[in-house]
Design a protein around this motif. Structure first.
Motif, mmCIF file in Angstrom:
data_model
loop_
_atom_site.group_PDB
_atom_site.id
_atom_site.type_symbol
_atom_site.label_atom_id
_atom_site.label_comp_id
_atom_site.label_asym_id
_atom_site.label_seq_id
_atom_site.Cartn_x
_atom_site.Cartn_y
_atom_site.Cartn_z
ATOM 1 N N SER A 32 0.833 -1.206 0.000
ATOM 2 C CA SER A 32 0.000 0.000 0.000
ATOM 3 C C SER A 32 0.873 1.264 0.000
ATOM 4 N N TYR A 33 1.999 1.222 0.696
ATOM 5 C CA TYR A 33 2.930 2.365 0.706
ATOM 6 C C TYR A 33 3.475 2.634 -0.700
ATOM 7 N N LEU A 34 3.885 1.572 -1.414
ATOM 8 C CA LEU A 34 4.426 1.765 -2.767
ATOM 9 C C LEU A 34 3.336 2.179 -3.750
ATOM 10 N N GLY A 96 14.314 5.909 -12.362
ATOM 11 C CA GLY A 96 13.249 5.720 -11.388
ATOM 12 C C GLY A 96 13.769 4.922 -10.204
ATOM 13 N N TYR A 97 13.037 4.975 -9.089
ATOM 14 C CA TYR A 97 13.550 4.329 -7.875
ATOM 15 C C TYR A 97 12.452 4.089 -6.857
ATOM 16 N N TRP A 98 12.697 3.129 -5.988
ATOM 17 C CA TRP A 98 11.833 2.924 -4.825
ATOM 18 C C TRP A 98 12.615 2.182 -3.746
ATOM 19 N N LEU A 99 12.172 2.412 -2.508
ATOM 20 C CA LEU A 99 12.773 1.758 -1.333
ATOM 21 C C LEU A 99 11.666 1.154 -0.485
ATOM 22 N N GLY A 100 11.953 0.074 0.223
ATOM 23 C CA GLY A 100 11.052 -0.390 1.265
ATOM 24 C C GLY A 100 10.900 0.707 2.322
ATOM 25 N N PHE A 103 13.400 1.421 5.034
ATOM 26 C CA PHE A 103 14.763 1.803 4.651
ATOM 27 C C PHE A 103 14.873 3.277 4.277
ATOM 28 N N GLN A 104 13.782 4.001 4.439
ATOM 29 C CA GLN A 104 13.813 5.444 4.170
ATOM 30 C C GLN A 104 14.580 6.176 5.285
ATOM 31 N N GLY A 105 14.981 7.387 4.958
ATOM 32 C CA GLY A 105 15.550 8.272 5.968
ATOM 33 C C GLY A 105 17.000 8.014 6.305
ATOM 34 N N LYS A 106 17.691 7.187 5.499
ATOM 35 C CA LYS A 106 19.094 6.856 5.771
ATOM 36 C C LYS A 106 20.028 7.345 4.662
ATOM 37 N N GLY A 107 19.474 8.006 3.653
ATOM 38 C CA GLY A 107 20.314 8.478 2.544
ATOM 39 C C GLY A 107 20.637 7.421 1.507
ATOM 40 N N ILE A 108 20.010 6.255 1.616
ATOM 41 C CA ILE A 108 20.333 5.154 0.697
ATOM 42 C C ILE A 108 20.065 5.550 -0.750
ATOM 43 N N MET A 109 18.884 6.158 -0.990
ATOM 44 C CA MET A 109 18.536 6.443 -2.388
ATOM 45 C C MET A 109 19.350 7.587 -2.954
ATOM 46 N N THR A 110 19.714 8.530 -2.122
ATOM 47 C CA THR A 110 20.585 9.613 -2.603
ATOM 48 C C THR A 110 21.935 9.034 -3.026
ATOM 49 N N LYS A 111 22.475 8.116 -2.221
ATOM 50 C CA LYS A 111 23.768 7.503 -2.566
ATOM 51 C C LYS A 111 23.646 6.625 -3.812
ATOM 52 N N ILE A 131 14.606 13.211 -13.869
ATOM 53 C CA ILE A 131 13.835 12.500 -12.846
ATOM 54 C C ILE A 131 12.455 13.138 -12.832
ATOM 55 N N GLN A 132 11.447 12.295 -12.812
ATOM 56 C CA GLN A 132 10.058 12.785 -12.748
ATOM 57 C C GLN A 132 9.439 12.337 -11.435
ATOM 58 N N ALA A 133 8.742 13.238 -10.773
ATOM 59 C CA ALA A 133 8.086 12.875 -9.515
ATOM 60 C C ALA A 133 6.695 13.490 -9.477
ATOM 61 N N GLY A 136 2.663 15.454 -5.530
ATOM 62 C CA GLY A 136 2.469 15.213 -4.105
ATOM 63 C C GLY A 136 3.565 14.385 -3.456
ATOM 64 N N ASN A 137 4.498 13.879 -4.254
ATOM 65 C CA ASN A 137 5.506 12.953 -3.732
ATOM 66 C C ASN A 137 6.764 13.725 -3.311
ATOM 67 N N VAL A 138 6.655 14.364 -2.174
ATOM 68 C CA VAL A 138 7.724 15.269 -1.724
ATOM 69 C C VAL A 138 9.030 14.519 -1.490
ATOM 70 N N LYS A 139 8.952 13.319 -0.927
ATOM 71 C CA LYS A 139 10.190 12.569 -0.655
ATOM 72 C C LYS A 139 10.946 12.274 -1.944
ATOM 73 N N SER A 140 10.210 11.947 -2.995
ATOM 74 C CA SER A 140 10.871 11.674 -4.271
ATOM 75 C C SER A 140 11.459 12.955 -4.862
ATOM 76 N N GLN A 141 10.744 14.057 -4.738
ATOM 77 C CA GLN A 141 11.246 15.346 -5.273
ATOM 78 C C GLN A 141 12.528 15.779 -4.562
ATOM 79 N N GLN A 145 16.324 17.423 -5.960
ATOM 80 C CA GLN A 145 16.626 18.759 -5.403
ATOM 81 C C GLN A 145 17.942 18.711 -4.638
ATOM 82 N N ARG A 146 18.120 17.651 -3.836
ATOM 83 C CA ARG A 146 19.342 17.516 -3.036
ATOM 84 C C ARG A 146 20.574 17.349 -3.919
ATOM 85 N N LEU A 147 20.371 16.781 -5.108
ATOM 86 C CA LEU A 147 21.506 16.467 -5.975
ATOM 87 C C LEU A 147 21.719 17.512 -7.071
HETATM 88 C C1 LIG Z 1 11.265 8.224 -2.877
HETATM 89 C C2 LIG Z 1 12.045 7.463 -1.811
HETATM 90 C C3 LIG Z 1 13.039 6.543 -2.464
HETATM 91 C C4 LIG Z 1 12.787 8.489 -0.923
HETATM 92 O O1 LIG Z 1 13.399 7.800 0.150
HETATM 93 P P1 LIG Z 1 14.268 8.619 1.234
HETATM 94 O O2 LIG Z 1 14.633 7.701 2.299
HETATM 95 O O3 LIG Z 1 13.545 9.891 1.561
HETATM 96 O O4 LIG Z 1 15.549 9.048 0.392
HETATM 97 P P2 LIG Z 1 17.070 8.765 0.795
HETATM 98 O O5 LIG Z 1 17.308 7.300 0.905
HETATM 99 O O6 LIG Z 1 17.903 9.517 -0.156
HETATM 100 O O7 LIG Z 1 17.173 9.362 2.255
HETATM 101 C C5 LIG Z 1 17.011 10.743 2.496
HETATM 102 C C6 LIG Z 1 16.705 10.897 3.960
HETATM 103 O O8 LIG Z 1 17.763 10.333 4.721
HETATM 104 C C7 LIG Z 1 18.456 11.375 5.462
HETATM 105 N N1 LIG Z 1 19.884 11.070 5.347
HETATM 106 C C8 LIG Z 1 20.600 10.428 6.303
HETATM 107 N N2 LIG Z 1 21.862 10.272 5.873
HETATM 108 C C9 LIG Z 1 21.937 10.816 4.635
HETATM 109 C C10 LIG Z 1 22.985 10.957 3.691
HETATM 110 N N3 LIG Z 1 24.212 10.491 3.926
HETATM 111 N N4 LIG Z 1 22.719 11.520 2.490
HETATM 112 C C11 LIG Z 1 21.481 11.987 2.229
HETATM 113 N N5 LIG Z 1 20.445 11.893 3.092
HETATM 114 C C12 LIG Z 1 20.679 11.306 4.292
HETATM 115 C C13 LIG Z 1 18.004 12.661 4.822
HETATM 116 O O9 LIG Z 1 18.040 13.728 5.734
HETATM 117 C C14 LIG Z 1 16.587 12.329 4.427
HETATM 118 O O10 LIG Z 1 15.788 12.290 5.579
HETATM 119 P P3 LIG Z 1 14.411 13.154 5.668
HETATM 120 O O11 LIG Z 1 13.465 12.585 4.657
HETATM 121 O O12 LIG Z 1 13.972 12.918 7.066
HETATM 122 O O13 LIG Z 1 14.815 14.548 5.358
HETATM 123 C C15 LIG Z 1 11.065 6.652 -0.901
HETATM 124 O O14 LIG Z 1 10.244 7.530 -0.172
HETATM 125 C C16 LIG Z 1 10.174 5.709 -1.696
HETATM 126 O O15 LIG Z 1 10.642 4.699 -2.189
HETATM 127 N N6 LIG Z 1 8.871 6.028 -1.816
HETATM 128 C C17 LIG Z 1 7.898 5.155 -2.447
HETATM 129 C C18 LIG Z 1 8.165 4.931 -3.921
HETATM 130 C C19 LIG Z 1 8.345 6.210 -4.685
HETATM 131 O O16 LIG Z 1 7.701 7.206 -4.406
HETATM 132 N N7 LIG Z 1 9.261 6.188 -5.663
HETATM 133 C C20 LIG Z 1 9.535 7.341 -6.481
HETATM 134 C C21 LIG Z 1 8.563 7.477 -7.560
HETATM 135 S S1 LIG Z 1 8.930 8.915 -8.557
#
Ligand SMILES: CC(C)(COP(=O)(O)OP(=O)(O)OC[C@H]1O[C@@H](n2cnc3c(N)ncnc32)[C@H](O)[C@@H]1OP(=O)(O)O)[C@@H](O)C(=O)NCCC(=O)NCCS
Length: 186
Positions: A32-34, A96-100, A103-111, A131-133, A136-141, A145-147
């Protein structure tokens, strides 16, 4: 085999059929989250679906037209990042990308993005990444933006999700723009 180590404990690996069950398990746990943003999450319900997807993606890789990579943390699958079909004439591609959810909030997807961006610019020698987001998908945007991507436009009512049309934001990064962003580091 065929893995790219981003840092100790974090690597990318092109998905093979042997990964299908592990990927499906992650989708089931996060359906449901994805599905809020990725409609395929509703319909990917059998291991055969995932095997078929992986086979298609491996064919795409063989044709030099992009691929999907798994993201593994401590050898555990946690999400995907993929290069969509490549425009070789104009030398650009979208990703494109997605995480469980856990596993969010650790910077995995940015790396993972940084690693894929380096591959796109340095090894494929492409000129531009999109990249298209969803609007409403602020986390993806936040990732483009960060990069250092530039928001280049809005595709109005671009995606129909659960009966509602959503705008998409389009972000772009040129090869010449990534030099000051530290993208070479991973
Ligand atoms: C989009 C998605 C991948 C973003 O995940 P995310 O965890 O926010 O992204 P990152 O892995 O880059 O982590 C960034 C977070 O880790 C933190 N962080 C910790 N260490 C970090 C580091 N070394 N570098 C960058 N960020 C770091 C950041 O502050 C940020 O936290 P915040 O959201 O509380 O500000 C995820 O929300 C997702 O899969 N969503 C569902 C599917 C989806 O929407 N896919 C995209 C469709 S367009």
């Amino acid at each position: 085999m065929f893995k790219h180590i981003i840092e100790p404990g974090l690597h990318l690996q092109i998905l093979e059929k042997r990964h299908a069950q592990e990927v499906l398990n992650m989708i089931e746990k996060n359906r449901s989250y994805l599905a809020e943003w990725l409609p395929w999450a509703e319909t990917t319900t059998k291991v055969e679906h995932m095997e078929g997807f992986i086979e298609t993606e491996l064919h795409r890789f063989a044709k030099n037209n992009g691929f999907t990579s798994g993201i593994f943390i401590e050898n555990q699958f946690c999400g995907c990042i993929g290069i969509h079909p490549i425009n070789w004439n104009d030398r650009h591609v979208s990703i494109g990308y997605w995480l469980g959810e856990d596993f969010q909030g650790k910077g995995i997807m940015t790396k993972a993005n940084k690693a894929i961006h380096n591959y796109i610019f340095d090894e494929l020698d492409l000129n531009k990444i999109h990249i298209q987001a969803c609007a409403g998908n602020v986390k993806s945007q936040t990732i483009p933006q960060r990069l250092g991507f530039t928001q280049e436009g809005i595709l109005r009512q671009y995606q129909l999700l659960n009966g509602v049309y959503h705008d998409h934001f389009v972000y772009g990064l040129l090869k010449e723009e990534r030099t000051n962003l530290g993208l070479e580091e991973s």
